[in-house]
Design a protein around this motif. Structure first.
Motif, PDB file in Angstrom:
ATOM      1  N   ASP A  32       0.810  -1.212   0.000  1.00  0.00           N
ATOM      2  CA  ASP A  32       0.000   0.000   0.000  1.00  0.00           C
ATOM      3  C   ASP A  32       0.847   1.268   0.000  1.00  0.00           C
ATOM      4  N   ASN A  33       2.150   1.128  -0.208  1.00  0.00           N
ATOM      5  CA  ASN A  33       3.054   2.275  -0.191  1.00  0.00           C
ATOM      6  C   ASN A  33       3.567   2.524  -1.610  1.00  0.00           C
ATOM      7  N   PRO A  34       3.206   3.658  -2.246  1.00  0.00           N
ATOM      8  CA  PRO A  34       3.625   3.878  -3.643  1.00  0.00           C
ATOM      9  C   PRO A  34       5.136   4.003  -3.812  1.00  0.00           C
ATOM     10  N   ALA A  35       5.872   4.201  -2.710  1.00  0.00           N
ATOM     11  CA  ALA A  35       7.329   4.310  -2.788  1.00  0.00           C
ATOM     12  C   ALA A  35       8.013   2.950  -2.717  1.00  0.00           C
ATOM     13  N   GLU A  36       7.256   1.862  -2.733  1.00  0.00           N
ATOM     14  CA  GLU A  36       7.815   0.505  -2.661  1.00  0.00           C
ATOM     15  C   GLU A  36       8.919   0.320  -3.710  1.00  0.00           C
ATOM     16  N   TRP A  53       7.165 -15.010 -26.374  1.00  0.00           N
ATOM     17  CA  TRP A  53       7.602 -14.840 -24.992  1.00  0.00           C
ATOM     18  C   TRP A  53       7.120 -13.473 -24.505  1.00  0.00           C
ATOM     19  N   GLU A  54       6.382 -13.472 -23.416  1.00  0.00           N
ATOM     20  CA  GLU A  54       5.853 -12.240 -22.842  1.00  0.00           C
ATOM     21  C   GLU A  54       6.434 -12.062 -21.443  1.00  0.00           C
ATOM     22  N   ASP A  55       6.862 -10.852 -21.128  1.00  0.00           N
ATOM     23  CA  ASP A  55       7.327 -10.590 -19.770  1.00  0.00           C
ATOM     24  C   ASP A  55       6.981  -9.156 -19.392  1.00  0.00           C
ATOM     25  N   ALA A  56       6.767  -8.956 -18.114  1.00  0.00           N
ATOM     26  CA  ALA A  56       6.462  -7.631 -17.580  1.00  0.00           C
ATOM     27  C   ALA A  56       7.024  -7.558 -16.173  1.00  0.00           C
ATOM     28  N   GLY A  57       7.555  -6.413 -15.829  1.00  0.00           N
ATOM     29  CA  GLY A  57       8.119  -6.229 -14.489  1.00  0.00           C
ATOM     30  C   GLY A  57       8.092  -4.770 -14.109  1.00  0.00           C
ATOM     31  N   GLY A  58       8.554  -4.495 -12.895  1.00  0.00           N
ATOM     32  CA  GLY A  58       8.528  -3.141 -12.375  1.00  0.00           C
ATOM     33  C   GLY A  58       7.589  -3.058 -11.192  1.00  0.00           C
ATOM     34  N   SER A  59       7.118  -1.873 -10.891  1.00  0.00           N
ATOM     35  CA  SER A  59       6.243  -1.677  -9.744  1.00  0.00           C
ATOM     36  C   SER A  59       4.898  -1.130 -10.186  1.00  0.00           C
ATOM     37  N   SER A  60       3.876  -1.952 -10.074  1.00  0.00           N
ATOM     38  CA  SER A  60       2.515  -1.476 -10.324  1.00  0.00           C
ATOM     39  C   SER A  60       1.988  -0.706  -9.126  1.00  0.00           C
ATOM     40  N   ILE A  61       2.668  -0.820  -7.976  1.00  0.00           N
ATOM     41  CA  ILE A  61       2.221  -0.153  -6.746  1.00  0.00           C
ATOM     42  C   ILE A  61       2.371   1.362  -6.879  1.00  0.00           C
ATOM     43  N   GLY A  62       3.498   1.797  -7.487  1.00  0.00           N
ATOM     44  CA  GLY A  62       3.729   3.228  -7.648  1.00  0.00           C
ATOM     45  C   GLY A  62       3.238   3.783  -8.962  1.00  0.00           C
ATOM     46  N   ALA A  63       2.580   2.954  -9.792  1.00  0.00           N
ATOM     47  CA  ALA A  63       2.111   3.417 -11.092  1.00  0.00           C
ATOM     48  C   ALA A  63       1.023   4.463 -10.931  1.00  0.00           C
TER      49      ALA A  63
END
Length: 456
Positions: free
Chosen positions: A187-191, A228-238
């Protein structure tokens, strides 16, 4: 296998961290049979397979967070690992020889604390433990979870059209998803994690038609797609608007995507993560092949065509990346030491060591491969067979769908800024693929790749 003292922090009374991995699956197959409608018990068959894994495990770790006093600018209790006090120096007092004057009382005045830094630190959780040694490192042990799921689906169907023709179709995929290394919380967008979530999936499609053209000749046509499909990063801070941190709206207006920015602090846990986005790469293939028996010769000939695609969302740090070291607050601007300077102090003063905003394109690359072959297995005698073959292939250069790649440098063309510079004959101009008569690909296609095969 955490040490007892650390495990005692994560799990009361040193209880063993959980590690639950479950695997299960199912498979079914049979003929197509619909009473009074279709009886495929001798000519049409299907198969479905599913395997799955679910993981719910502990993924504990320990990080170093800034202690609460220094977040407010009070560095009077800041010590290094040897127990020596670390002094913070005022960068605005730098002299010609690089020396500086320390802040009185080792405290940064509140009036000099950058409001953006203050706001960023409000998203930083407090330490959860006293830490180790005089420097109070490793003061944030946390019981992160490793939540993962993996599935594998395969489906196949076979049809016997008539005694001379049959086809089959197959589809498979293996989606994977995980949330891992969550430090601040979901719940922290700075994750700061880059696995929120991590998504991967491999897909495969195949269709094959086999036909007996005559007693001495067969034909086989195969089509395939591998993706081949891949996705990464932070959806929390999106979607986080950087203006909430106090970043200049004129700068934010130039961002291509909103994301909680990334802040790296030397010696401490970072804040924020890269943007979340997908990427795909796939290969289409088509292969017509023939087999022919001609007396003592067994001939094989055919062709192959492939198309390779690579699409990338160009994630990176679209809302900014700031890095802070101790360089701005150490005793001498030209020389570092162990008893002065701190990256958080540098951040509080609003003086990054480096910064950038990544404005990446979303490239869509494509190239092709072509081949043809002829193979003759010649049974000369009962004890001698010659293997004779000839193959040709060609591969095109990469092209970008919207001509957004550089295709070289023309050293003789006038420079774009030549008119703005008087007295100099500036030359040199970047050439872009597909623009002003330039080819769309970076490399020319080599069409002279012949390969001979001889064996016995």
């Amino acid at each position: 296998n955490q040490p007892q003292t650390v495990a005692g922090v994560y799990y009361p009374k040193g209880r063993k961290p959980p590690n639950h991995i479950n695997q299960f699956g199912a498979m079914a197959s049979g003929p197509y049979y619909f009473p009074k409608l279709f009886d495929g018990r001798n000519r049409a068959f299907w198969m479905l397979s599913w395997e799955s894994m679910r993981q719910r495990s502990a993924d504990p770790d320990v990080k170093t967070f800034p202690i609460m006093e220094i977040r407010a600018g009070d560095f009077s209790q800041l010590f290094n690992a040897a127990g020596q006090q670390v002094l913070i120096y005022d960068p605005w007092t730098t002299k010609a020889d690089g020396t500086r004057t320390p802040f009185p009382g080792n405290r940064i005045p509140a009036a000099q604390i950058d409001p953006v830094a203050k706001k960023v630190l409000s998203y930083y959780p407090p330490p959860s433990a006293p830490g180790q040694g005089p420097a109070r490192i490793n003061n944030y042990p946390y019981p992160s979870r490793w939540i993962a799921s993996f599935d594998q689906f395969v489906g196949r169907t076979d049809f016997v059209i008539n005694p001379s023709n049959n086809v089959f179709f197959r589809y498979g995929e293996n989606p994977f998803q995980e949330f891992r290394a969550i430090v601040f919380g979901l719940d922290n967008p700075a994750e700061p994690t880059g696995n929120a979530p991590l998504l991967r999936n491999g897909r495969n499609i195949m269709m094959n038609w086999t036909s007996t053209l005559s007693p001495s000749m067969t034909f086989d046509l195969r089509f395939g797609l591998t993706r081949w499909e891949d996705a990464g990063g932070s959806s929390i801070g999106a979607g986080y608007d950087p203006k909430q941190l106090g970043i200049d709206p004129a700068l934010v207006a130039q961002f291509t995507r909103y994301q909680f920015p990334r802040f790296d602090l030397e010696g401490y846990q970072s804040v924020g993560s890269g943007a979340f986005g997908p990427g795909t790469r796939d290969t289409y293939s088509l292969q017509p092949n023939f087999n022919k028996v001609l007396g003592r010769h067994f001939l094989k000939f055919g062709a192959e065509a492939r198309q390779y695609n690579l699409n990338n969302s160009g994630r990176g740090y679209p809302s900014g990346y700031w890095s802070f070291g101790k360089n701005w607050t150490q005793a001498n601007a030209l020389r570092a030491d162990a008893v002065s300077g701190n990256s958080l102090a540098t951040m509080l003063l609003g003086l990054p060591s480096s910064a950038r905003v990544e404005k990446n394109i979303d490239p869509a690359y494509r190239h092709f491969y072509y081949a043809g072959f002829l193979q003759d297995d010649w049974k000369v005698t009962a004890r001698l067979t010659l293997n004779l073959g000839l193959r040709w292939d060609a591969e095109t250069g990469n092209l970008e769908r919207f001509n957004r790649q550089v295709n070289g440098l023309d050293l003789n063309a006038p420079s774009p800024i030549a008119a703005q510079v008087k007295g100099l004959d500036l030359k040199g101009q970047v050439r872009f693929a597909g623009v002003d008569g330039q080819p769309r690909t970076l490399l020319d296609t080599d069409k002279n790749n012949w390969q001979v095969r001889v064996g016995a």
